[in-house]
Scaffold this motif. Structure first.
Motif, short mmCIF file in Angstrom:
data_model
loop_
_atom_site.label_atom_id
_atom_site.label_comp_id
_atom_site.label_asym_id
_atom_site.label_seq_id
_atom_site.Cartn_x
_atom_site.Cartn_y
_atom_site.Cartn_z
N ASN A 77 0.84 -1.20 0.00
CA ASN A 77 0.00 0.00 0.00
C ASN A 77 0.88 1.25 0.00
O ASN A 77 0.59 2.22 -0.70
CB ASN A 77 -0.89 0.05 1.26
CG ASN A 77 -2.03 -0.94 1.22
OD1 ASN A 77 -2.42 -1.43 0.16
ND2 ASN A 77 -2.56 -1.25 2.39
N SER A 78 1.94 1.22 0.80
CA SER A 78 2.85 2.37 0.88
C SER A 78 3.52 2.61 -0.46
O SER A 78 3.68 3.75 -0.90
CB SER A 78 3.91 2.14 1.95
OG SER A 78 3.33 1.88 3.20
N ARG A 115 2.29 1.81 -3.39
CA ARG A 115 1.26 2.35 -4.27
C ARG A 115 0.97 3.82 -3.96
O ARG A 115 0.53 4.57 -4.82
CB ARG A 115 -0.02 1.51 -4.21
CG ARG A 115 -0.41 1.01 -5.60
CD ARG A 115 -1.72 0.25 -5.59
NE ARG A 115 -1.71 -0.83 -4.62
CZ ARG A 115 -2.66 -1.03 -3.72
NH1 ARG A 115 -3.70 -0.23 -3.67
NH2 ARG A 115 -2.56 -2.04 -2.88
N ASP A 175 5.13 5.39 6.39
CA ASP A 175 5.59 5.83 5.07
C ASP A 175 5.40 7.31 4.86
O ASP A 175 4.67 7.97 5.60
CB ASP A 175 4.90 5.02 3.95
CG ASP A 175 3.44 5.39 3.77
OD1 ASP A 175 3.12 6.58 3.58
OD2 ASP A 175 2.59 4.47 3.82
N CYS A 202 1.46 9.45 -0.18
CA CYS A 202 0.46 10.51 -0.40
C CYS A 202 -0.52 10.68 0.76
O CYS A 202 -1.22 11.68 0.85
CB CYS A 202 -0.30 10.26 -1.69
SG CYS A 202 -1.25 8.73 -1.65
N GLY A 203 -0.59 9.69 1.65
CA GLY A 203 -1.51 9.79 2.77
C GLY A 203 -2.97 9.66 2.35
O GLY A 203 -3.27 9.47 1.17
N MET A 204 -3.87 9.72 3.31
CA MET A 204 -5.31 9.57 3.02
C MET A 204 -6.06 10.75 3.60
O MET A 204 -5.71 11.27 4.65
CB MET A 204 -5.85 8.30 3.68
CG MET A 204 -5.42 7.03 2.99
SD MET A 204 -5.96 5.59 3.93
CE MET A 204 -4.45 5.12 4.71
N THR A 241 -11.38 8.67 3.24
CA THR A 241 -10.78 7.38 2.93
C THR A 241 -10.38 6.66 4.22
O THR A 241 -10.62 5.46 4.39
CB THR A 241 -9.53 7.55 2.05
OG1 THR A 241 -9.86 8.39 0.96
CG2 THR A 241 -9.03 6.22 1.54
N VAL A 272 -11.53 2.97 5.36
CA VAL A 272 -10.54 1.92 5.40
C VAL A 272 -10.54 1.18 6.75
O VAL A 272 -10.17 0.02 6.85
CB VAL A 272 -9.17 2.56 5.05
CG1 VAL A 272 -8.23 2.64 6.21
CG2 VAL A 272 -8.55 1.84 3.89
N ARG A 316 -15.01 -7.97 -3.36
CA ARG A 316 -13.74 -8.61 -3.70
C ARG A 316 -13.67 -10.02 -3.13
O ARG A 316 -14.22 -10.30 -2.08
CB ARG A 316 -12.58 -7.83 -3.09
CG ARG A 316 -12.48 -6.44 -3.59
CD ARG A 316 -11.27 -5.83 -2.96
NE ARG A 316 -11.25 -4.41 -3.17
CZ ARG A 316 -10.16 -3.72 -3.42
NH1 ARG A 316 -9.01 -4.35 -3.48
NH2 ARG A 316 -10.21 -2.45 -3.62
N LEU A 342 -10.14 -6.47 2.07
CA LEU A 342 -9.20 -5.37 2.08
C LEU A 342 -8.10 -5.65 3.09
O LEU A 342 -8.34 -6.12 4.18
CB LEU A 342 -9.93 -4.08 2.42
CG LEU A 342 -10.94 -3.63 1.38
CD1 LEU A 342 -11.81 -2.53 1.93
CD2 LEU A 342 -10.24 -3.19 0.11
N GLY A 343 -6.89 -5.32 2.70
CA GLY A 343 -5.73 -5.63 3.52
C GLY A 343 -5.77 -5.03 4.92
O GLY A 343 -5.47 -5.72 5.91
N PRO A 363 -8.41 -3.76 6.92
CA PRO A 363 -9.37 -4.37 7.87
C PRO A 363 -8.98 -5.80 8.27
O PRO A 363 -9.19 -6.19 9.41
CB PRO A 363 -10.69 -4.36 7.10
CG PRO A 363 -10.52 -3.36 6.03
CD PRO A 363 -9.07 -3.29 5.71
N1 ADP Z 1 -0.03 3.65 3.20
C1 ADP Z 1 -1.08 4.17 2.54
N2 ADP Z 1 -1.01 5.41 1.99
C2 ADP Z 1 -2.06 5.95 1.32
N3 ADP Z 1 -3.23 5.31 1.12
C3 ADP Z 1 -3.37 4.08 1.62
C4 ADP Z 1 -2.32 3.44 2.36
N4 ADP Z 1 -2.75 2.22 2.75
C5 ADP Z 1 -3.99 2.11 2.28
N5 ADP Z 1 -4.39 3.19 1.60
C6 ADP Z 1 -5.70 3.43 0.96
O1 ADP Z 1 -6.62 2.55 1.53
C7 ADP Z 1 -7.17 1.69 0.54
C8 ADP Z 1 -7.45 0.32 1.12
O2 ADP Z 1 -6.24 -0.37 1.42
P1 ADP Z 1 -6.28 -1.91 1.65
O3 ADP Z 1 -7.19 -2.21 2.80
O4 ADP Z 1 -4.92 -2.44 1.77
O5 ADP Z 1 -6.96 -2.49 0.33
P2 ADP Z 1 -6.41 -2.44 -1.17
O6 ADP Z 1 -4.93 -2.25 -1.08
O7 ADP Z 1 -6.79 -3.76 -1.74
O8 ADP Z 1 -7.11 -1.30 -1.84
C9 ADP Z 1 -6.17 1.70 -0.57
O9 ADP Z 1 -6.75 1.40 -1.81
C10 ADP Z 1 -5.65 3.13 -0.51
O10 ADP Z 1 -6.55 4.02 -1.15
#
Ligand code: ADP
Ligand code: MG
Lengths: 122, 177
Positions: B14-15, B17, B42, B45-47, B51, B55, B66, B70-71, B73
């Motif tokens: 995720n970091s 991405r 990390d 870009c943060g959330m 979001t 999450v 899916r 989601l990773g 939760p």
């Molecule tokens: N480290 C992070 N930095 C920014 N956004 C994040 C980060 N981790 C998660 N996210 C946001 O949260 C969403 C959900 O993450 P996750 O539960 O891992 O599911 P997935 O990776 O399958 O989308 C991601 O799609 C992203 O938008």
């Protein structure tokens, strides 16, 4: 013990190889799907087996990771691109198949028909 | 995820991405305190708050279609099932910090798994991303900083196969000291 001295030796060898080879001149590009679906299916050891075998044989091959290739049920998926960008897609790859792909395809240029996506969708 | 190492890979991806340039991973594995503490920090870009809310909301997860949940939760659920705790902080444009702490001797606590494989998988992905990995147990502490390794490498990409191979053993040995 792995020492930093050993790392320096590996570095120097890598530099030598880099100057010997035309920059970026690789025989194959290997791409492994490493999204959650791939990882859950066992893509991590497949990737690492490919990296290890390529290192051991000093092959002019680039190993890369990508996201979801779009056939989650057939993960782990490994795509092999040759110099002309012709693609072979291997599916349901495990570490044994990964070793075969290195030996037969990357070292001897043979497409392993029975591991390809075409074979499974027949 | 069957192993803590796989969960760390999922969380750190995720970091990646989120376009992080520096990812810090901490594992504190303590018999004494009966915990396995996992941290991923990390500078991606943060959330935004919206979001962030989604999450962490388990209701949101159950509604997704899916195959694999989601990773985040999943990580939260997994640590909380052992009596541990989870926290997530994130700021748009600054970065994200995720902490999960398992109760070490709980039956549902997953095995640690292969941390070295997880780290080399992350490092292999892109040689422009740096990692600080800190492993702390009761007797010793070990740190891997890819910036220090890159200084030695003097321009040779850290994700070259033979360097990845060296790193794998280096990490394995470092965590056993
Ligand atoms: N480290 C992070 N930095 C920014 N956004 C994040 C980060 N981790 C998660 N996210 C946001 O949260 C969403 C959900 O993450 P996750 O539960 O891992 O599911 P997935 O990776 O399958 O989308 C991601 O799609 C992203 O938008
Ligand atoms: Mg994720």
């Amino acid at each position: 013990m792995k020492s930093l001295e050993e790392l320096k030796r590996i570095r120097d060898q890598a530099k030598e190889r880099m100057t010997m080879r035309e920059n970026g001149d690789h025989d194959y590009r290997v791409v492994v799907g490493m999204a959650t679906c791939g990882i859950a299916a066992g893509a991590r050891p497949v990737l690492n087996t490919l990296v290890e075998e390529v290192a051991r044989e000093h092959l002019p091959v680039t190993v890369m990771q990508t996201g979801c290739i779009g056939m989650c049920a057939l993960e782990p998926i490994v795509e092999v691109f040759d110099k002309d960008n012709h693609k072979t897609t291997y599916v349901l790859v495990d570490t044994k198949k990964a070793k075969d792909i290195v030996l037969r395809h990357l070292m001897h240029g043979e497409v392993i028909e029975e591991y390809t996506v075409g074979h499974y969708s027949k | 995820m069957q192993e803590i190492a796989m969960t760390i890979l999922d969380i750190a991806q995720n970091s990646i991405r989120a376009c992080a340039k520096l990812i810090q991973i901490v594992i504190r594995d303590s018999h004494k305190d009966n915990i396995i503490h996992i941290e991923c920090l990390d500078d991606g870009c943060g959330m935004d708050d919206k979001t962030l809310q989604k999450v962490t909301d388990p209701f949101y997860t159950t509604r997704t279609t899916r195959q694999i949940g989601l990773g985040i939760p999943m990580f939260k659920e997994s640590v909380e099932a052992t009596g541990g705790w989870f926290s997530i902080e994130s700021q748009k444009g600054v970065g994200t910090k995720i902490i999960g702490e398992y109760v070490k001797n709980h039956l549902d606590t997953p095995p640690m798994g292969n941390i070295a494989e997880t780290l080399i998988t992350l490092i292999q992905y892109d040689d422009h991303i740096d990692y600080v990995f800190q492993y702390i147990c009761d007797d010793f502490e070990w740190v891997l900083n890819t910036k220090e390794i890159k200084d030695i490498l003097d321009g040779v990409p850290i994700n070259q196969p033979d360097i990845i191979l060296w790193l794998k053993d280096y990490i394995k040995e470092g965590m056993q000291k």
